[in-house]
Motif scaffolding. Structure first.
Motif, PDB file in Angstrom:
ATOM      1  N   ARG A 275       0.721  -4.558  -0.525  1.00  0.00           N
ATOM      2  CA  ARG A 275      -0.700  -4.860  -0.641  1.00  0.00           C
ATOM      3  C   ARG A 275      -1.482  -3.682  -0.057  1.00  0.00           C
ATOM      4  O   ARG A 275      -0.945  -2.915   0.752  1.00  0.00           O
ATOM      5  CB  ARG A 275      -1.030  -6.133   0.141  1.00  0.00           C
ATOM      6  N   TYR A 276      -2.747  -3.595  -0.464  1.00  0.00           N
ATOM      7  CA  TYR A 276      -3.570  -2.446  -0.049  1.00  0.00           C
ATOM      8  C   TYR A 276      -3.524  -2.215   1.459  1.00  0.00           C
ATOM      9  O   TYR A 276      -3.287  -1.107   1.943  1.00  0.00           O
ATOM     10  CB  TYR A 276      -5.026  -2.620  -0.493  1.00  0.00           C
TER      11      TYR A 276
ATOM     12  N   HIS B  43       1.108   1.049  -3.943  1.00  0.00           N
ATOM     13  CA  HIS B  43       0.232  -0.076  -3.613  1.00  0.00           C
ATOM     14  C   HIS B  43      -0.029  -0.901  -4.864  1.00  0.00           C
ATOM     15  O   HIS B  43       0.172  -0.441  -5.995  1.00  0.00           O
ATOM     16  CB  HIS B  43      -1.078   0.423  -2.991  1.00  0.00           C
TER      17      HIS B  43
ATOM     18  N   CYS C 261       6.434  -1.995  -3.141  1.00  0.00           N
ATOM     19  CA  CYS C 261       5.050  -2.053  -3.602  1.00  0.00           C
ATOM     20  C   CYS C 261       4.311  -2.975  -2.635  1.00  0.00           C
ATOM     21  O   CYS C 261       4.679  -4.139  -2.492  1.00  0.00           O
ATOM     22  CB  CYS C 261       4.992  -2.591  -5.030  1.00  0.00           C
TER      23      CYS C 261
ATOM     24  N   PHE D 285      -0.190  -1.053   2.715  1.00  0.00           N
ATOM     25  CA  PHE D 285       0.057   0.324   2.283  1.00  0.00           C
ATOM     26  C   PHE D 285      -0.686   1.295   3.194  1.00  0.00           C
ATOM     27  O   PHE D 285      -0.122   2.304   3.639  1.00  0.00           O
ATOM     28  CB  PHE D 285      -0.389   0.505   0.831  1.00  0.00           C
ATOM     29  N   CYS D 286      -1.957   0.986   3.471  1.00  0.00           N
ATOM     30  CA  CYS D 286      -2.745   1.881   4.336  1.00  0.00           C
ATOM     31  C   CYS D 286      -2.123   1.952   5.721  1.00  0.00           C
ATOM     32  O   CYS D 286      -2.046   3.031   6.319  1.00  0.00           O
ATOM     33  CB  CYS D 286      -4.194   1.382   4.427  1.00  0.00           C
TER      34      CYS D 286
ATOM     35  N   THR E 262       1.724   0.915 -11.284  1.00  0.00           N
ATOM     36  CA  THR E 262       2.502   1.426 -10.159  1.00  0.00           C
ATOM     37  C   THR E 262       3.606   2.293 -10.727  1.00  0.00           C
ATOM     38  O   THR E 262       4.129   2.034 -11.805  1.00  0.00           O
ATOM     39  CB  THR E 262       3.116   0.293  -9.325  1.00  0.00           C
TER      40      THR E 262
ATOM     41  N   SER F 254      -3.735   6.071  -8.617  1.00  0.00           N
ATOM     42  CA  SER F 254      -3.074   5.383  -7.512  1.00  0.00           C
ATOM     43  C   SER F 254      -2.483   6.435  -6.582  1.00  0.00           C
ATOM     44  O   SER F 254      -2.562   7.639  -6.852  1.00  0.00           O
ATOM     45  CB  SER F 254      -1.981   4.447  -8.035  1.00  0.00           C
TER      46      SER F 254
END
Lengths: 343, 168
Positions: free
Chosen positions: A199-200, A166, A197, A203-204, A171, A88
């Motif tokens: 979601r993908y 993410h 934390c 996070f990006c 995590t 991760s």
């Protein structure tokens, strides 16, 4: 991690002395190649014999399994390859911002700057390597300490750092948060850790990484990154674009003014004045950025040395909890406090 | 601190890489310090010993065989230095390590407290497991104990520490 283990490691970190300069600078005697190739292979085999035996046994099992199942799978289109997220990414935002690629055991495998300010810390190989191959909660504390050393983290104020992880199987935000809070308490700093934390896609977006819905892509993306932000953004740029980029990062006018002051104080700045000349090739750009980052680190370290070295009483767990409570009462939440500091 | 990482750093040091030496210090100094403290019971003596041990690592790098156990090599240097220093104090050659005198410790701090709570063996096992990430089986081989003995000593040590520091 148990509280006593953390206390022990903190105590050891305080006790371990700096390596003496004469030992650091002592030359390393030349060595001859001691072993033949066969001897080295035998040493490797002796060390890893259990794993080798396990691998061979697994390989045999796989081959037997394939021989049994493959004939039945020939026309089966419903089988899809399994995708496992074995690692991760953890992002730490102070300013500076940094990304840690982490394996399944929580050990850091790669580090990359999230912005130009992080380059000052990560530009030195020793500093960079001190954050690799260690647990991510250690690496984030090491980076935060450098940020404090260089004045990015104001120790006398009530600083905040943000930890982003993410979604996925594992995590590490809890460990990282605890590690950073321990760091702040030990240093006697009323710092706050925001951990989120995401979601993908969120996070990006928050970290500036290419959009992805898969942990493996995010992890491999960070591992493939050029470590330094200032060099990453210079890839595929033309000569004129490099000049512009360099001018933005180095702030040539201000740097020139600093060199004038240094010269007035009797320092030899001839070599540093070369950094005021804008580069036109990527090679020239890289060399000048490297030299500038070395100078930046030295300047910032000197400037903030007194504040960093100031001895502060360690903060107790109760005092720290009370501090967090007061933040929540005033701002509504720790995240809201972080947001207020970004304005 | 796993063996592979230390081996890789030692190989680089053997090739003359001083930065690798500094990285080795950063990565291993905490564990070496705790290990040495188990012998000296004194922060002052341990600090002195740290400098000598790492100097010996650098000057003796030629004796390290690449691909073998870097952790064990480093700890052996630390152990040998500690025993030599303690033997000098006694001023006699002693084969039995338990004869070697240890200065009474007036140290404060968590490490010192830990050392007082645990027996010498328990402290050594806890240091090797917690800081050096050795498995119980590996510690048993190093100390020539059955694995079960190491496990039970470790468990007893943890119980003592939990009771002393009131963990849930």
């Amino acid at each position: 991690m148990s509280a006593w283990k953390k206390r022990w490691k903190r105590d050891l970190d305080m006790r371990v002395p700096d390596l003496r300069e004469d030992i650091k600078n002592a030359s390393i005697p030349e060595t001859e190649e001691k072993l033949t190739v066969w001897q080295r292979f035998c040493a490797w085999l002796e060390r890893y014999k259990r794993r080798v035996v396990a691998c061979v046994a697994s390989g045999v099992a796989v081959i037997v399994g394939l021989c049994v199942t493959l004939p039945h799978l020939k026309n089966d289109t419903s089988i899809t390859p399994s995708v496992t997220a074995s690692g991760s990414v953890v992002a730490l935002q102070i300013n500076p911002e940094v990304l840690f690629s982490v394996d399944g055991d929580g050990m850091v495998t790669a580090v990359a700057s999230g912005n130009a300010d992080a380059d000052v810390i990560l530009s030195d190989e020793t500093r960079l390597n001190s954050m690799k191959g260690v647990p991510v909660y250690e690496a984030t504390a090491i980076f935060t300490d450098y940020a404090a050393k260089l004045g990015f983290l104001e120790l006398t104020a009530k600083p905040a750092v943000r930890v982003l992880t993410h979604e996925g199987k594992t995590t590490w935000n809890e460990e990282v948060k605890n590690g950073l809070e321990s760091y702040f308490k030990t240093k006697g700093v009323y710092g706050v850790v925001v951990d989120e934390c995401l979601r993908y896609t969120e996070f990006c977006e928050a970290t500036g990484l290419p959009a992805s819905q898969k942990a493996e892509e995010i992890v491999s993306g960070v591992r493939a990154l050029q470590t330094l932000y200032t060099k990453r953004v210079a890839e595929d740029k033309s000569g004129e674009e490099l000049k512009t980029l360099y001018g933005e990062f180095v702030a040539v006018e201000e740097f020139g003014a600093i060199l004038d002051i240094m010269e007035a104080l009797g320092m030899d700045v001839t070599a540093l004045r070369e950094l005021l000349i804008l580069p036109t090739t990527i090679v020239e750009y890289g060399k000048k950025i490297d030299a500038y980052l070395v100078q930046q680190f030295a300047d910032l370290e000197k400037k903030h040395n007194k504040a960093y070295k100031e001895v502060r009483a360690e903060i107790s767990d109760n005092e720290y909890a009370a501090h967090l409570q007061s933040i929540v009462e005033e701002y509504g939440s720790i995240s809201a406090y972080w947001a207020s500091l970004q304005k | 601190m796993n063996g592979t990482n230390i081996d890789s750093l030692l190989r680089k040091i053997a090739q003359g890489d001083n930065k690798a030496f500094e990285t080795l210090y950063i990565r291993t100094s905490r564990g070496v310090y705790a290990f040495l403290y188990g012998y000296f019971h004194s922060h002052a003596d341990t600090e002195d010993a740290m400098q000598t041990v790492y100097l010996k690592v650098k000057t003796g790098i030629g004796s390290y065989r690449a691909g073998t156990n870097g952790r064990a090599w480093l700890l052996q240097i630390a152990k040998n230095h500690a025993l030599n220093e303690l033997a000098k104090r006694k001023n006699t050659v002693s084969i039995d390590e338990t004869d070697i005198p240890v200065r009474e410790s007036f140290d404060e701090g968590f490490t010192s407290e830990l050392r007082k709570i645990l027996t010498e063996e328990e402290y050594q096992i806890v240091t090797l497991h917690v800081l050096w990430r050795y498995k119980h089986r590996e510690i048993a081989e190093m100390l020539s104990y059955p694995t079960g003995t190491v496990t039970s000593k470790y468990k007893r040590a943890i119980e003592k520490l939990k009771a002393r520091f009131k963990e849930e």
